[in-house]
Write a protein that holds these residues in place. Structure first.
Motif: not given
Length: 420
Positions: A308, A312, A389-391
């Protein structure tokens, strides 16, 4: 007088998040309609400009541009094509300016690595010589993480996450079978002169003794005797040995372990095959049953488990590139700046292309363990936030849903053709 248009292109090997940078450029340009007319994308990178093969991104539904954030590969096509010096081939540069003039392009956004930064710088310099106002901004990306100045390169975080996860999962598999089957597993990852990707595999280890047991970096000269001894001792102690090798692993004289003797369009040695070479070495010297794998395109296409943080940052540098151009900047690149403190925070700054073009950032010595086979605590502190983070993309029918653009061509205006 009509508003100036922008040209965006993708260059070199793609990343899981390069399309997020494309979305950052296109969506941000749409917010500045007073300054920027349309964003044209080059079909297959800089070749699209040379051949006047442009794509009108305004013909894409907004939802498709937004969905680029979740889509791997290069949505507009990429290429490995390096412009030679102006003295060697001035015609190429004059052709670029000719195409830009014909389509009223005054903003040039080139999304790539070190060689692309060099192209961007050269285009900026020639436009000044020819008296054509053109603002050239380089948008960083490379899974190799070897761009200087910037703390890290968009694309690297997701590949680091993929490699670390793959290493941990493969290690569990090998450990479960090592008593009667495979004792040595070798994973080959990308990284020509810098071992950032291989180093990131070290995140797979939760405690001392966990895999990977051996990491081979381009920065550490390969010594066969030391390597074989390390493999033997690891198998004797752990029952198995997991190795992650950078494709750029090399001997003390600089010769690559896997040099095929072929060079690519950028003049770089074509690499690949270090894993089977090491497997054969282990077999002949120790007789251990082994398996090997090459992450290859899988590592740079794995958008389904992208970081993530990386997504970003990739979008942010595309957005910043447009904002820099609107502010009148030229021959610069947005860079990621890591802020001090225990909590990971970052911002986007800028750097002149003279400090970036054709330069490579290697793994620092303080990131490599004293025996040369693993990473240090300092390296873990550097790597860890980049994979956070995972997206996940949207799934449909059990598969990730990726967008395919229409890529509507822009009508040609020039009568002359150009064959690169």
């Amino acid at each position: 007088m009509p508003k100036a248009n922008a040209f965006y292109a993708q260059s070199g090997g793609v990343t899981p998040v390069i399309n997020a940078s494309a979305a950052g450029v296109i969506e941000t340009a749409a917010l500045h309609k007073q300054q920027i007319g349309k964003v044209y994308a080059g079909r297959n990178g800089i070749l699209g400009a040379l051949t006047e093969d442009l794509i009108d991104t305004s013909k894409e539904p907004r939802r498709n541009i937004r969905e680029l954030i979740n889509t791997p590969s290069g949505a507009f096509g990429s290429c490995r094509y390096k412009l030679r010096s102006i003295e060697e081939n001035r015609a190429e540069y004059e052709r670029l300016i000719e195409v830009f003039k014909a389509h009223n392009i005054r903003y040039f956004f080139y999304n790539g690595g070190g060689d692309s930064a060099d192209t961007c710088l050269k285009v900026s310099q020639l436009s000044k010589k020819l008296g054509y106002p053109l603002q050239a901004i380089h948008v960083p990306k490379t899974i190799d993480n070897d761009l200087p100045v910037t703390d890290n390169s968009p694309g690297f975080g997701s590949v680091a996450k993929y490699v670390a996860i793959s290493t941990r999962e493969a290690a569990l598999d090998v450990a479960s079978m090592c008593s009667t089957s495979t004792k040595v597993f070798i994973l080959e990852v990308m990284g020509r002169h810098a071992g950032w990707i291989a180093g990131a595999s070290g995140l797979a280890a939760e405690k001392s003794g966990d895999a990977p047991h051996i990491i081979l970096f381009p920065e550490v000269p390969f010594e066969q005797a030391r390597f074989i001894d390390k493999v033997r001792k690891t198998v004797e102690k752990r029952g198995h040995c997991v190795i992650v090798a950078s494709e750029g692993a090399q001997y003390a004289d600089g010769a690559f372990l896997s040099d095929s003797g072929i060079t690519d369009a950028f003049g770089h040695a074509q690499l690949g095959g270090v894993a089977p070479m090491l497997a054969n070495l282990v077999q002949s010297e120790l007789g251990y049953k082994n398996h090997w794998a090459v992450a290859d395109y899988l590592q740079r296409a794995a958008r389904h488990i992208a970081s993530k943080t990386d997504v970003e940052q990739a979008y942010a540098v595309g957005k910043a590139a447009v904002e820099m151009a609107i502010a009148g900047k030229n021959a610069v690149m947005p860079v990621i700046q890591r802020k001090s403190g225990k909590t990971y925070r970052w911002s986007v700054g800028e750097a002149p292309l003279e400090r970036i073009a054709n330069r490579e950032k290697a793994m620092p010595k303080r990131f490599i363990s004293s025996d040369g086979f693993n990473i240090t605590a300092a390296a873990r502190r550097y790597f860890a936030p980049l994979i956070q983070g995972e997206a996940y993309p949207t799934y449909s029918g059990g598969m990730p849903r990726y967008v395919t653009l229409k890529c509507v061509p822009v009508p040609k205006k020039l009568k002359t053709r150009f064959d690169p």
